[in-house]
Design a protein around this motif. Structure first.
Motif, short mmCIF file in Angstrom:
data_model
loop_
_atom_site.label_atom_id
_atom_site.label_comp_id
_atom_site.label_asym_id
_atom_site.label_seq_id
_atom_site.Cartn_x
_atom_site.Cartn_y
_atom_site.Cartn_z
N MET A 50 5.19 -9.87 9.96
CA MET A 50 3.02 -8.69 9.65
C MET A 50 4.31 -7.93 8.74
N PHE A 51 4.16 -7.08 9.19
CA PHE A 51 4.69 -5.48 8.47
C PHE A 51 6.53 -5.35 8.29
N ASP A 52 7.00 -5.81 7.03
CA ASP A 52 8.30 -5.79 6.83
C ASP A 52 8.13 -4.40 6.10
N THR A 53 9.37 -3.75 5.98
CA THR A 53 9.73 -2.44 5.13
C THR A 53 9.02 -2.13 4.04
N MET A 54 8.76 -3.21 2.96
CA MET A 54 8.26 -3.14 2.20
C MET A 54 6.98 -2.65 2.47
N THR A 55 5.80 -2.55 2.88
CA THR A 55 4.90 -2.57 3.17
C THR A 55 4.37 -0.92 4.35
N SER A 56 5.58 -1.41 5.41
CA SER A 56 5.93 -0.23 5.58
C SER A 56 5.93 1.23 5.22
N THR A 57 6.36 1.20 3.89
CA THR A 57 6.86 2.02 3.16
C THR A 57 5.60 2.50 2.39
N LYS A 58 4.43 1.46 1.09
CA LYS A 58 3.41 1.54 0.37
C LYS A 58 2.35 2.15 1.51
N VAL A 59 2.32 2.15 3.39
CA VAL A 59 1.32 2.95 3.67
C VAL A 59 2.08 4.09 4.05
N LEU A 60 3.32 4.49 3.88
CA LEU A 60 3.72 5.91 4.24
C LEU A 60 3.34 6.16 3.02
N GLY A 61 3.53 5.58 1.93
CA GLY A 61 3.53 6.60 0.71
C GLY A 61 2.05 6.90 0.18
N ALA A 62 1.17 5.58 0.50
CA ALA A 62 0.09 6.35 0.25
C ALA A 62 -0.91 7.46 1.13
N VAL A 63 -0.52 6.64 2.68
CA VAL A 63 -0.96 8.82 2.80
C VAL A 63 -0.40 9.88 2.68
N CYS A 64 0.94 9.79 2.23
CA CYS A 64 1.71 11.12 2.01
C CYS A 64 1.15 11.61 0.54
N GLY A 65 0.70 10.13 -0.39
CA GLY A 65 0.14 10.60 -1.40
C GLY A 65 -1.74 11.35 -1.32
N SER A 66 -1.96 10.70 -0.44
CA SER A 66 -3.50 11.14 -0.34
C SER A 66 -3.32 12.53 0.65
N LEU A 67 -2.55 12.99 1.06
CA LEU A 67 -2.03 14.18 1.67
C LEU A 67 -2.44 15.55 0.40
N LEU A 68 -1.26 14.63 -0.30
CA LEU A 68 -0.55 15.69 -1.34
C LEU A 68 -2.00 15.85 -2.07
N VAL A 69 -3.24 14.75 -2.42
CA VAL A 69 -3.91 15.13 -3.43
C VAL A 69 -5.02 15.67 -2.54
N PHE A 70 -5.28 14.87 -1.06
CA PHE A 70 -6.37 16.60 -0.65
C PHE A 70 -5.97 18.32 -0.78
N LEU A 71 -4.08 18.67 -0.28
CA LEU A 71 -4.43 20.01 -0.50
C LEU A 71 -3.52 20.81 -1.80
N LEU A 72 -3.56 19.56 -2.93
CA LEU A 72 -3.90 20.25 -3.65
C LEU A 72 -5.35 20.57 -4.53
N GLY A 73 -6.17 19.80 -4.09
CA GLY A 73 -7.84 20.18 -3.78
C GLY A 73 -8.50 21.37 -3.37
N ASN A 74 -7.59 21.46 -2.56
CA ASN A 74 -7.76 22.40 -1.80
C ASN A 74 -7.49 23.70 -2.59
N TRP A 75 -6.51 23.84 -2.44
CA TRP A 75 -5.74 24.67 -3.91
C TRP A 75 -6.45 25.63 -4.50
N ALA A 76 -7.24 24.13 -5.17
CA ALA A 76 -7.53 24.14 -6.52
C ALA A 76 -9.93 24.74 -5.94
N ALA A 77 -10.23 24.45 -5.12
CA ALA A 77 -11.23 24.73 -4.78
C ALA A 77 -10.94 26.39 -4.47
N ASP A 78 -10.30 26.96 -3.13
CA ASP A 78 -9.51 28.12 -2.91
C ASP A 78 -9.65 29.14 -4.54
#
Length: 171
Positions: free
Chosen positions: A1-29
């Motif tokens: 069901m979950f292969d390596t490519m799907t796990s990599t995409k999920v991990l990349g999406a989580v890291c990308g979302s965290l990065l966008v959140f941190l950059l937005g927080n920095w800009a708001a501050d």
């Protein structure tokens, strides 16, 4: 069901979302910071004048209480006393507050049967002279910390002098 490519995409999406959140927080501050951005010095942008608010400069520039009390008007004091009628009576009976007939010159905390606060009981050896009443009516909680009187005080020296002059006529 979950292969390596799907796990990599999920991990990349989580890291990308965290990065966008941190950059937005920095800009708001940066945009909405309450800290001084000019060497740590904070300046007030504007002042909103409040009617009836006394500043230290105007308080010092005005006449002294004794000068105002000398020319106080008992009839005007009766009108200002309307603010006091909710808690104080003038017929010798205590209400929420003690009765005030004969209060000028009377010993503090001396109305029999009224439950005074510890702050005023501690001052029972003193009497309510006009200058002391003025200090009390300016800020009851400032004059006697712990007082049960919830009234904020009368900011105008003329109002205090007129009320005290009115109370001095009631014996």
């Amino acid at each position: 069901m979950f292969d390596t490519m799907t796990s990599t995409k999920v991990l990349g999406a989580v890291c990308g979302s965290l990065l966008v959140f941190l950059l937005g927080n920095w800009a708001a501050d940066g945009l909405y910071s309450m800290e001084g951005g000019h060497g740590g010095e904070e300046t007030q942008a504007y002042v909103i004048p409040v009617e009836g608010a006394a500043t230290e400069a105007t308080a010092e520039a005005g006449p002294s209480f004794d000068e105002v009390y000398a020319s106080a008007d008992a009839a005007a004091g009766e009108k200002v006393f309307a603010k006091c009628k909710a808690c104080h009576k003038l017929d010798g009976a205590d209400a929420t507050g003690p009765h005030l007939n004969g209060v000028v010159g009377r010993a503090k905390a001396s109305s029999a049967g009224f439950g005074y606060s510890d702050a005023l009981v501690a001052m029972a050896a003193e009497s309510w002279e006009p200058a002391k009443l003025d200090a009390f009516l300016t800020s009851p909680k400032g004059y006697a910390p712990g007082t049960k009187m919830s009234f904020a005080g009368l900011p105008k020296v003329e109002d205090r002098a007129n009320v005290i002059k009115y109370l001095s006529t009631l014996q």
